[in-house]
Design a protein around this motif. Structure first.
Motif, PDB file in Angstrom:
ATOM      1  N   UNK A  53      28.426  23.903 -25.036  1.00 34.05           N
ATOM      2  CA  UNK A  53      27.941  24.923 -24.574  1.00 34.05           C
ATOM      3  C   UNK A  53      28.015  25.580 -24.898  1.00 34.05           C
ATOM      4  N   UNK A  54      27.074  27.493 -25.104  1.00 36.83           N
ATOM      5  CA  UNK A  54      27.257  28.149 -26.235  1.00 36.83           C
ATOM      6  C   UNK A  54      28.627  29.457 -26.072  1.00 36.83           C
ATOM      7  N   UNK A  55      29.673  29.117 -25.918  1.00 34.50           N
ATOM      8  CA  UNK A  55      30.190  30.644 -25.808  1.00 34.50           C
ATOM      9  C   UNK A  55      30.089  31.558 -25.498  1.00 34.50           C
ATOM     10  N   UNK A  56      29.453  31.925 -26.898  1.00 34.46           N
ATOM     11  CA  UNK A  56      29.009  33.324 -26.824  1.00 34.46           C
ATOM     12  C   UNK A  56      27.820  33.658 -26.042  1.00 34.46           C
ATOM     13  N   UNK A  57      27.087  33.323 -25.472  1.00 35.48           N
ATOM     14  CA  UNK A  57      26.078  33.301 -24.311  1.00 35.48           C
ATOM     15  C   UNK A  57      26.951  33.538 -22.827  1.00 35.48           C
ATOM     16  N   UNK A  58      27.640  32.360 -23.203  1.00 37.68           N
ATOM     17  CA  UNK A  58      28.226  32.736 -21.911  1.00 37.68           C
ATOM     18  C   UNK A  58      29.292  34.012 -21.690  1.00 37.68           C
ATOM     19  N   UNK A  59      29.933  34.060 -23.321  1.00 36.00           N
ATOM     20  CA  UNK A  59      30.864  35.704 -23.273  1.00 36.00           C
ATOM     21  C   UNK A  59      29.942  36.909 -23.159  1.00 36.00           C
ATOM     22  N   UNK A  60      28.710  36.768 -23.165  1.00 39.55           N
ATOM     23  CA  UNK A  60      27.805  37.443 -23.305  1.00 39.55           C
ATOM     24  C   UNK A  60      27.244  38.185 -21.549  1.00 39.55           C
ATOM     25  N   UNK A  61      27.726  37.273 -20.705  1.00 47.50           N
ATOM     26  CA  UNK A  61      27.318  36.900 -19.119  1.00 47.50           C
ATOM     27  C   UNK A  61      28.851  37.599 -18.203  1.00 47.50           C
ATOM     28  N   UNK A  62      29.740  36.989 -19.170  1.00 45.32           N
ATOM     29  CA  UNK A  62      30.554  36.799 -17.651  1.00 45.32           C
ATOM     30  C   UNK A  62      32.299  38.095 -18.689  1.00 45.32           C
ATOM     31  N   UNK A  63      31.692  38.498 -19.961  1.00 44.92           N
ATOM     32  CA  UNK A  63      32.971  39.243 -20.239  1.00 44.92           C
ATOM     33  C   UNK A  63      34.380  39.034 -21.079  1.00 44.92           C
ATOM     34  N   UNK A  64      34.232  37.622 -20.954  1.00 45.35           N
ATOM     35  CA  UNK A  64      35.189  36.582 -20.749  1.00 45.35           C
ATOM     36  C   UNK A  64      34.809  36.082 -22.218  1.00 45.35           C
ATOM     37  N   UNK A 123      40.454  39.075 -26.308  1.00 48.65           N
ATOM     38  CA  UNK A 123      41.444  39.310 -24.642  1.00 48.65           C
ATOM     39  C   UNK A 123      42.556  39.667 -24.955  1.00 48.65           C
ATOM     40  N   UNK A 124      42.906  39.173 -26.366  1.00 49.46           N
ATOM     41  CA  UNK A 124      43.908  40.188 -26.660  1.00 49.46           C
ATOM     42  C   UNK A 124      45.152  39.722 -27.394  1.00 49.46           C
ATOM     43  N   UNK A 125      45.718  40.056 -28.310  1.00 45.58           N
ATOM     44  CA  UNK A 125      46.384  40.448 -29.709  1.00 45.58           C
ATOM     45  C   UNK A 125      47.335  40.056 -29.566  1.00 45.58           C
ATOM     46  N   UNK A 126      48.218  39.479 -30.317  1.00 51.31           N
ATOM     47  CA  UNK A 126      49.990  39.438 -30.848  1.00 51.31           C
ATOM     48  C   UNK A 126      49.548  39.514 -32.793  1.00 51.31           C
ATOM     49  N   UNK A 127      50.522  40.745 -32.378  1.00 46.90           N
ATOM     50  CA  UNK A 127      50.421  41.331 -34.342  1.00 46.90           C
ATOM     51  C   UNK A 127      51.844  41.634 -34.981  1.00 46.90           C
ATOM     52  N   UNK A 128      51.949  41.389 -36.016  1.00 39.45           N
ATOM     53  CA  UNK A 128      52.992  41.720 -37.063  1.00 39.45           C
ATOM     54  C   UNK A 128      52.677  42.618 -37.617  1.00 39.45           C
ATOM     55  N   UNK A 129      52.452  43.842 -37.210  1.00 41.47           N
ATOM     56  CA  UNK A 129      52.216  44.569 -37.893  1.00 41.47           C
ATOM     57  C   UNK A 129      52.921  44.914 -39.566  1.00 41.47           C
ATOM     58  N   UNK A 130      51.303  44.699 -40.704  1.00 39.93           N
ATOM     59  CA  UNK A 130      52.272  45.251 -41.610  1.00 39.93           C
ATOM     60  C   UNK A 130      52.898  46.482 -42.281  1.00 39.93           C
TER      61      UNK A 130
END
Lengths: 337, 337
Positions: A53-64, A123-130
């Motif tokens: 499956x092409x995740x990008x195409x799916x993402x484009x449609x669903x936003x996920x 959809x989310x970010x976990x960051x150790x800000x530098x």
DNA sequence: TTGAATTGTACAAACGTTTGCGCATTTAAA
DNA sequence: TTTAAATGCGCAAACGTTTGTACAATTCAA
């Protein structure tokens, strides 16, 4: 690259429509009452054609995008590598994938990475800000992106974080040194503006002051091996040498070790050493290092829990939690009472 | 998430078409003779609106994802973390981003990750395969995906790789032990079927045989700390204990150290130890460990060079190169002559 | 036999880009 | 002036999915 197989190819091969194919492949067959034989045909064709499956195409449609991002200051640091490994594994359980970025302790790179990641619809970010700038991170949070800072974070900024109780860790480490009779203690710090560093320094200072000691040195300005090395070298140039060193993280400790080795200064005979951060190797050092171990695994797990409760349940609370560190007493601190 | 700004919003705001906007934002303004003032307006609007391009949409149209994947067996292993860090940084220079996967030394996870990555339209893959099945990797290569194996690879399989000359490394390490009078040498290996492991074992055996020694033990079956620990424990249960141990990687060495410490067996007085893989900490161990250092940085760089020459120039050669390892002599081997 | 309910499937639009082609308008040359 | 070239820009299709809606065929009850 060979042309990829898509659902249209499957539709052609099975004589069904792409709609039906899509629904079967997404497990919505029952919901849309697709016949058993059709389901079979489609699944079989997909397997035969090696459909991916092409995740990008799916993402484009669903936003996920089913993707979250993790940015750490340096994968070379075992502490962050450990976090990355843990998070990577945990996130997979949610059916998500993690894109790991390495900011190389450089805020400009961090910003660039962040943009690239946003371009990839995370959809989310976990960051150790530098660094000590938080605006670019807060901005994403305000835009609605679930963000969690771990390890390093910002005080008085409305961003969720999960970290260690750095103050307490530093306080108890210092107390431990004091209890062993040390008075002349040097603290080698990292990036001064960073919150954990500030709190560690504060814990150190408070413990010292409580003990009535005002004559201590706090040196260094960087979470690097080099910094630990140079500052240790310098410390032993002075007329009054410290009897104990408190290293504020693992890389600094490594520099410290290097300098001490060069100078043939023995631990703990000549100087006691205690450091923030644990690592398996610490046990096998010439002198096993007493350290303040951070609950890496718990930090990772909690961060992910918070993150997904924001992603899935649209949780709005700004969770800010500090976990207790644990002192691991080994052999690098000498009792000089 | 707040609705994202797209080029259409910019088109609306500037009164120009999305075509023009796209061209300006992609630096094709000159090529398509877009007026200077239009360019200004568009760039300004993009900035004001905080436009972030949607890579997925672009990818869907162009087929270029500007993404490569790296799969390592364990980010927790500093050796792989180092590779990941290096590759991450190098790849960025090409304007690409790296998605890092951690297979956790589990081939099934590796396969799943691979699929997920393929779904994300990666343009290339650098992998440290964690098992001895190569078909799933070869398949991607045959499909036209640029693939490079690093560190671990497969013999007699037409897949490009960049690794260390493991045979030579093991041979010279063994020779070194022999030259120091050791005869009773135990070798603790990792995954038996893995090519580097096989070659290391072979280098070890050849050196031993050349020295006329046929009585040696090769134990272990896993690149884990646990394996190193257990096998070391067992080695010292035997009536004839080895005078030297050759550990085939860094995690095994750690297990080794742990067991030796528990048993209060001193290095190098009671037993000599030499290991594959380097790590900064090795210098600070109770006894600094003599090791066979792999040229991690060069491996990473060359791998990336090969990868991008496949991606950009459609290079078809199956490059297979082995770099020379370097023995770092420290203090863990005793001369018992 | 009729009508309703059930079953199985397909149409077509949409997601945010990029790009081949074509069409005005302006400028320059004759 | 007329014509050709240069300049500036937009139309519309396409990439591979997902999904709201609709429609035909079958089954069933009355």
């Amino acid at each position: 690259m060979a042309p990829k197989v898509n659902i249209n190819d499957i539709a052609l091969k099975t004589g069904l429509s792409i709609t039906t194919v899509s629904r079967v492949l997404n497990g919505k067959a029952e919901q849309y009452r697709i016949g058993k034989k059709s389901q079979q045909k489609i699944k079989e064709a997909a397997r035969e054609l090696n459909y991916i499956p092409n995740q990008y195409a799916a993402n484009l449609r669903t936003g996920k995008s089913n993707t979250i991002a993790l940015i750490v200051p340096s994968l070379n640091n075992p502490f962050f590598a450990g976090i990355a490994s843990k998070i990577n594994a945990e996130v997979r359980k949610f059916g998500y994938i993690t894109i790991i970025g390495d900011s190389d302790e450089n805020q400009e790179i961090e910003k660039i990475e962040l943009l690239q990641l946003m371009s990839r619809n995370i959809e989310g970010l976990i960051i150790v800000p530098c660094g000590n700038e938080w605006e670019h991170i807060k901005h994403l949070h305000d835009l609605g992106l679930p963000v969690i800072c771990i390890d390093r974070y910002f005080e008085n900024v409305d961003l969720p974080y999960v970290s260690t109780d750095n103050y307490e860790g530093a306080y108890s480490a210092t107390k431990y040194l004091l209890d062993h009779g040390h008075v002349s203690i040097a603290c080698i710090q990292g990036v001064q503006a960073a919150t954990p560093n500030k709190l560690r320094v504060q814990g150190f200072e408070d413990a010292m002051k409580e003990a009535g000691i005002t004559d201590y040195s706090i040196v260094g300005d960087d979470y690097s091996v080099q910094n630990g090395y140079l500052e240790t070298k310098l410390l032993f140039q002075h007329k009054t040498k410290p009897t104990a060193i408190f290293s504020l993280n693992n890389t600094i400790a490594m520099g410290c070790l290097k300098a001490l080795k060069e100078e043939k200064i023995k631990i703990p005979e000549d100087v006691s050493l205690i450091t923030f951060d644990d690592h398996p190797y610490l046990d096998f050092l010439a002198t096993p290092l007493t350290c303040i171990a951070q609950p890496v695994s718990d930090i990772s797990k909690i961060a992910i829990k918070f993150l997904f409760s924001r992603i899935n349940n649209n949780e709005k609370n700004i969770n800010q939690v500090l976990l207790k560190p644990k002192m691991k007493i080994k052999e690098s601190v000498r009792n000089i009472l």
